[in-house]
Every structure is written in structure tokens, then in C-alpha cells.
Design a protein around this motif. Sequence first.
Motif, PDB file in Angstrom:
ATOM      1  N   THR A  63       0.827  -1.209   0.000  1.00  0.00           N
ATOM      2  CA  THR A  63       0.000   0.000   0.000  1.00  0.00           C
ATOM      3  C   THR A  63       0.864   1.263   0.000  1.00  0.00           C
ATOM      4  O   THR A  63       2.087   1.203   0.143  1.00  0.00           O
ATOM      5  CB  THR A  63      -0.917   0.016   1.230  1.00  0.00           C
ATOM      6  OG1 THR A  63      -0.102   0.074   2.414  1.00  0.00           O
ATOM      7  CG2 THR A  63      -1.782  -1.230   1.285  1.00  0.00           C
ATOM      8  N   THR A  64       0.189   2.397  -0.126  1.00  0.00           N
ATOM      9  CA  THR A  64       0.892   3.684  -0.065  1.00  0.00           C
ATOM     10  C   THR A  64       1.260   4.048   1.363  1.00  0.00           C
ATOM     11  O   THR A  64       2.066   4.952   1.582  1.00  0.00           O
ATOM     12  CB  THR A  64       0.023   4.809  -0.651  1.00  0.00           C
ATOM     13  OG1 THR A  64      -1.202   4.898   0.097  1.00  0.00           O
ATOM     14  CG2 THR A  64      -0.298   4.558  -2.121  1.00  0.00           C
TER      15      THR A  64
ATOM     16  N   ASP B 144      -4.880   5.808   2.871  1.00  0.00           N
ATOM     17  CA  ASP B 144      -3.949   5.167   1.941  1.00  0.00           C
ATOM     18  C   ASP B 144      -4.650   4.204   0.993  1.00  0.00           C
ATOM     19  O   ASP B 144      -5.811   3.833   1.195  1.00  0.00           O
ATOM     20  CB  ASP B 144      -2.825   4.468   2.715  1.00  0.00           C
ATOM     21  CG  ASP B 144      -1.832   5.473   3.288  1.00  0.00           C
ATOM     22  OD1 ASP B 144      -1.281   6.250   2.490  1.00  0.00           O
ATOM     23  OD2 ASP B 144      -1.618   5.489   4.505  1.00  0.00           O
ATOM     24  N   LYS B 145      -3.923   3.786  -0.047  1.00  0.00           N
ATOM     25  CA  LYS B 145      -4.498   2.964  -1.106  1.00  0.00           C
ATOM     26  C   LYS B 145      -3.610   1.745  -1.397  1.00  0.00           C
ATOM     27  O   LYS B 145      -2.427   1.724  -1.097  1.00  0.00           O
ATOM     28  CB  LYS B 145      -4.637   3.788  -2.396  1.00  0.00           C
ATOM     29  CG  LYS B 145      -5.439   5.077  -2.257  1.00  0.00           C
ATOM     30  CD  LYS B 145      -6.909   4.809  -2.072  1.00  0.00           C
ATOM     31  CE  LYS B 145      -7.722   6.096  -2.066  1.00  0.00           C
ATOM     32  NZ  LYS B 145      -7.645   6.832  -3.340  1.00  0.00           N
TER      33      LYS B 145
ATOM     34  N   VAL C 254      -1.459  -0.717  -3.712  1.00  0.00           N
ATOM     35  CA  VAL C 254      -0.651  -0.659  -4.938  1.00  0.00           C
ATOM     36  C   VAL C 254      -0.370  -2.064  -5.490  1.00  0.00           C
ATOM     37  O   VAL C 254       0.014  -2.214  -6.647  1.00  0.00           O
ATOM     38  CB  VAL C 254       0.677   0.087  -4.723  1.00  0.00           C
ATOM     39  CG1 VAL C 254       0.426   1.534  -4.363  1.00  0.00           C
ATOM     40  CG2 VAL C 254       1.525  -0.581  -3.653  1.00  0.00           C
TER      41      VAL C 254
ATOM     42  N   ASN D  16      -2.914   1.007  -9.735  1.00  0.00           N
ATOM     43  CA  ASN D  16      -2.637   2.443  -9.700  1.00  0.00           C
ATOM     44  C   ASN D  16      -3.419   3.055  -8.543  1.00  0.00           C
ATOM     45  O   ASN D  16      -4.658   3.073  -8.572  1.00  0.00           O
ATOM     46  CB  ASN D  16      -3.067   3.096 -11.023  1.00  0.00           C
ATOM     47  CG  ASN D  16      -2.730   4.575 -11.082  1.00  0.00           C
ATOM     48  OD1 ASN D  16      -2.458   5.204 -10.068  1.00  0.00           O
ATOM     49  ND2 ASN D  16      -2.773   5.138 -12.274  1.00  0.00           N
ATOM     50  N   PRO D  17      -2.745   3.556  -7.511  1.00  0.00           N
ATOM     51  CA  PRO D  17      -3.474   4.078  -6.342  1.00  0.00           C
ATOM     52  C   PRO D  17      -4.095   5.454  -6.568  1.00  0.00           C
ATOM     53  O   PRO D  17      -4.819   5.939  -5.707  1.00  0.00           O
ATOM     54  CB  PRO D  17      -2.389   4.142  -5.264  1.00  0.00           C
ATOM     55  CG  PRO D  17      -1.143   4.414  -6.039  1.00  0.00           C
ATOM     56  CD  PRO D  17      -1.289   3.643  -7.334  1.00  0.00           C
TER      57      PRO D  17
ATOM     58  N   ILE E 223       2.895   7.691  -4.298  1.00  0.00           N
ATOM     59  CA  ILE E 223       3.376   6.706  -3.324  1.00  0.00           C
ATOM     60  C   ILE E 223       4.520   7.360  -2.548  1.00  0.00           C
ATOM     61  O   ILE E 223       5.531   7.744  -3.145  1.00  0.00           O
ATOM     62  CB  ILE E 223       3.883   5.430  -4.008  1.00  0.00           C
ATOM     63  CG1 ILE E 223       2.789   4.828  -4.906  1.00  0.00           C
ATOM     64  CG2 ILE E 223       4.350   4.413  -2.972  1.00  0.00           C
ATOM     65  CD1 ILE E 223       3.264   3.634  -5.722  1.00  0.00           C
TER      66      ILE E 223
ATOM     67  N   SER F 147       7.373   4.448   1.685  1.00  0.00           N
ATOM     68  CA  SER F 147       6.635   3.234   1.342  1.00  0.00           C
ATOM     69  C   SER F 147       7.278   2.519   0.152  1.00  0.00           C
ATOM     70  O   SER F 147       7.384   1.294   0.137  1.00  0.00           O
ATOM     71  CB  SER F 147       5.175   3.576   1.021  1.00  0.00           C
ATOM     72  OG  SER F 147       4.533   4.147   2.135  1.00  0.00           O
ATOM     73  N   SER F 148       7.704   3.303  -0.842  1.00  0.00           N
ATOM     74  CA  SER F 148       8.355   2.706  -2.010  1.00  0.00           C
ATOM     75  C   SER F 148       9.631   1.983  -1.612  1.00  0.00           C
ATOM     76  O   SER F 148       9.944   0.905  -2.137  1.00  0.00           O
ATOM     77  CB  SER F 148       8.666   3.779  -3.056  1.00  0.00           C
ATOM     78  OG  SER F 148       7.484   4.288  -3.632  1.00  0.00           O
TER      79      SER F 148
ATOM     80  N   TYR G  85       7.200   1.918  -7.164  1.00  0.00           N
ATOM     81  CA  TYR G  85       7.275   3.365  -7.306  1.00  0.00           C
ATOM     82  C   TYR G  85       6.165   3.875  -8.227  1.00  0.00           C
ATOM     83  O   TYR G  85       5.530   3.110  -8.956  1.00  0.00           O
ATOM     84  CB  TYR G  85       8.650   3.770  -7.841  1.00  0.00           C
ATOM     85  CG  TYR G  85       9.762   3.498  -6.863  1.00  0.00           C
ATOM     86  CD1 TYR G  85      10.265   4.501  -6.045  1.00  0.00           C
ATOM     87  CD2 TYR G  85      10.317   2.211  -6.743  1.00  0.00           C
ATOM     88  CE1 TYR G  85      11.290   4.254  -5.132  1.00  0.00           C
ATOM     89  CE2 TYR G  85      11.335   1.952  -5.826  1.00  0.00           C
ATOM     90  CZ  TYR G  85      11.816   2.977  -5.030  1.00  0.00           C
ATOM     91  OH  TYR G  85      12.811   2.721  -4.129  1.00  0.00           O
ATOM     92  N   ASP G  86       5.956   5.180  -8.196  1.00  0.00           N
ATOM     93  CA  ASP G  86       4.917   5.805  -9.028  1.00  0.00           C
ATOM     94  C   ASP G  86       5.049   5.378 -10.486  1.00  0.00           C
ATOM     95  O   ASP G  86       4.049   5.090 -11.159  1.00  0.00           O
ATOM     96  CB  ASP G  86       5.004   7.330  -8.933  1.00  0.00           C
ATOM     97  CG  ASP G  86       4.606   7.857  -7.560  1.00  0.00           C
ATOM     98  OD1 ASP G  86       3.780   7.201  -6.901  1.00  0.00           O
ATOM     99  OD2 ASP G  86       5.124   8.905  -7.149  1.00  0.00           O
TER     100      ASP G  86
END
Length: 309
Positions: free
Chosen positions: A16-17, A24-25, A27, A48-49, A53, A57-58, A64-65
Motif C-alpha cells: 500500500t501507499t 492510503d491505497k 498498490v 494504480n493508487p 506513493i 513506502s516505495s 514506485y509511481d
Amino acid sequence: MELNLKRPLAFFDLETTGVNVSLDKIVEVSILKVSPGGKEETLTLRINPEMPIPAESSMFHGIYDEDVKDLAPFRERAAEIVAFIGDADLAGYNSNKFDVPMLMEEFLRAGVPFTLSGRAFVDVQNIFHQMEQRTLKAAYKFYCGENLENAHNAEADVRATYAVLKAQLTKYEGADFEDKHGNVSKPVVNDVQALHTFTNLSKPVDFAGRIVYDEDGDPSINFGKHKGKKVTDVFEVEPSYYAWMQNGDFPLYTKQVLEEIWTNYKNTKKAAKPAVITEKGESRRPVKREEPKPITSDMLAQLQGKFKK
């Protein structure tokens, strides 16, 4: 040992993010569904959140985005996930506390029906923590092979903690540790600074975890709407956030740390004001101009005396 199943059991994990279920969302979602008889099916989806991100978290999960920017959002994959899970019971690691609530939050946002009613929930972490208790008494028994007498007596506890650390250094000397990125190291060594690094993985600035160091070593917000943003960047776009935190229900040490960051930020901003180039090519800092004062009779008298008029 084969699981004794009466209906499918879906093991699932979410990346998640962040850890705020409300904000949060997801991923990435991965599901391993085991059916009676041992048949296994898997479904793994990157999502795609529709929000940035955070770098922290990444660094944790390696997504990553750029990895998800062209992928479908959760709402477009929700029906597929529901169909795959079917009527299966749910299992995971720390799933009752995090993964199940997060998954339900996403289904509700997407408006896709998914019921928890009638399902069983198996949280493997809870089995681990309850069978291998994480109390000081249990640690003393595990590492030192002795029962801790007078547990929760302050002096007995600190002496036991000291004994446990020494036993850990002996037990894990030269032992490999693999982090979530697959990096292998030998972190439990007889060095306080190394132990500090290993036991403070979240890199807190204020110890309450409201402010943490990001991958660049800069203090960043670790909660709420600005989670993952550098504190100074938040000050730049929303200076009132400083006052809100100082007046809010935050620990005093958090406020002290925030005050230090705010002071450094203001001093840096002041020092960074651009110089003004004069007609003679001289460089000087801009000076705040005062509003001209109204001319009074006393002022005229002073001027007449000065210029002898």
C-alpha cells in the motif's frame, strides 16, 4: 501437513501507499487460494493508487509511481478480485489488523459488494505472537533459559533486558538477516551504533513516529494528509500547519522537535532572501521600507533650523 479444508482458504497480502486505512491505497494485491484437496490458484495485480506513493513506502515494498502510473485503478479490478476470492475464508499475516480492513475500504470506495459475513479469518501473526510470546519474561526464558522472577519489578526487568541483549549478541553472532528487498546483512553485532540502526527501522525523529527521516535524511511528516512529505515542504505550502501541530494533541517532544525544524526553516528562509543590485552594481539585502510619517509643524521647525531658512 495438508490443510484440512471444508471450503477454499484465500491467503492474501497487500502492498500500500501507507498504513492509514482511511487515507492510503493499495498498490499491489496477491492472493493464493487453496481449495479442498490442495489445488492452488494465484492472482497478483499491481494497482494504480491514483495518489503519489510516499518515498518511505516505495523503499519498503519496491513499488514506485513509475511502476503503476499506466495501470488500472482498484475500482476497475475490484470485481475481478471479488470473483477470484469467491466464498473463500481469508488468511494472512497481520491481516485482521491491516489487510482485511484495507481491502474492505477499497471495495467500499469502488462500490463493489463484498461481504465478510460468514467467512473465517486466520491471522498467522496472531498464532506466532500468542504461541511465542513477545514479553520480556518470554524473551528471558528463550534466550537465557531461565524463568524471570519478579517480572514487572523495575530493577529485575532492566537486569533481565541486559541479560537478554548479551544472549542475543551471542546467539546471532554472524547470523544473516534478509530484509524485504532481499538485502542480506549481519546486523546483530556488538556495537551500539549498529544496534541502534537495526532497532530503529522506522527512523523516527521524535520517537512518537509523527516525524521520521525520509530516504534523503530529511524530517518528514508520518501521518495524515501530508504523510510522506518533507516537513519544510509542508511549511512552504501551508505555514499554518506548524501552529496547528503546536496547538494540537501531540507529545511535548514532538512539539519540541517541530519547533527546532521550524526555527531552522525560518532562519534558512531569512538567509536565502535574494540580494538587490544597485545602480552602482553593489549588492545589498532588501530593506523593509517604513511608511512616511505625516509632516507636522514641529518637523517643519526642525528643518528650518537645520537649513537656516
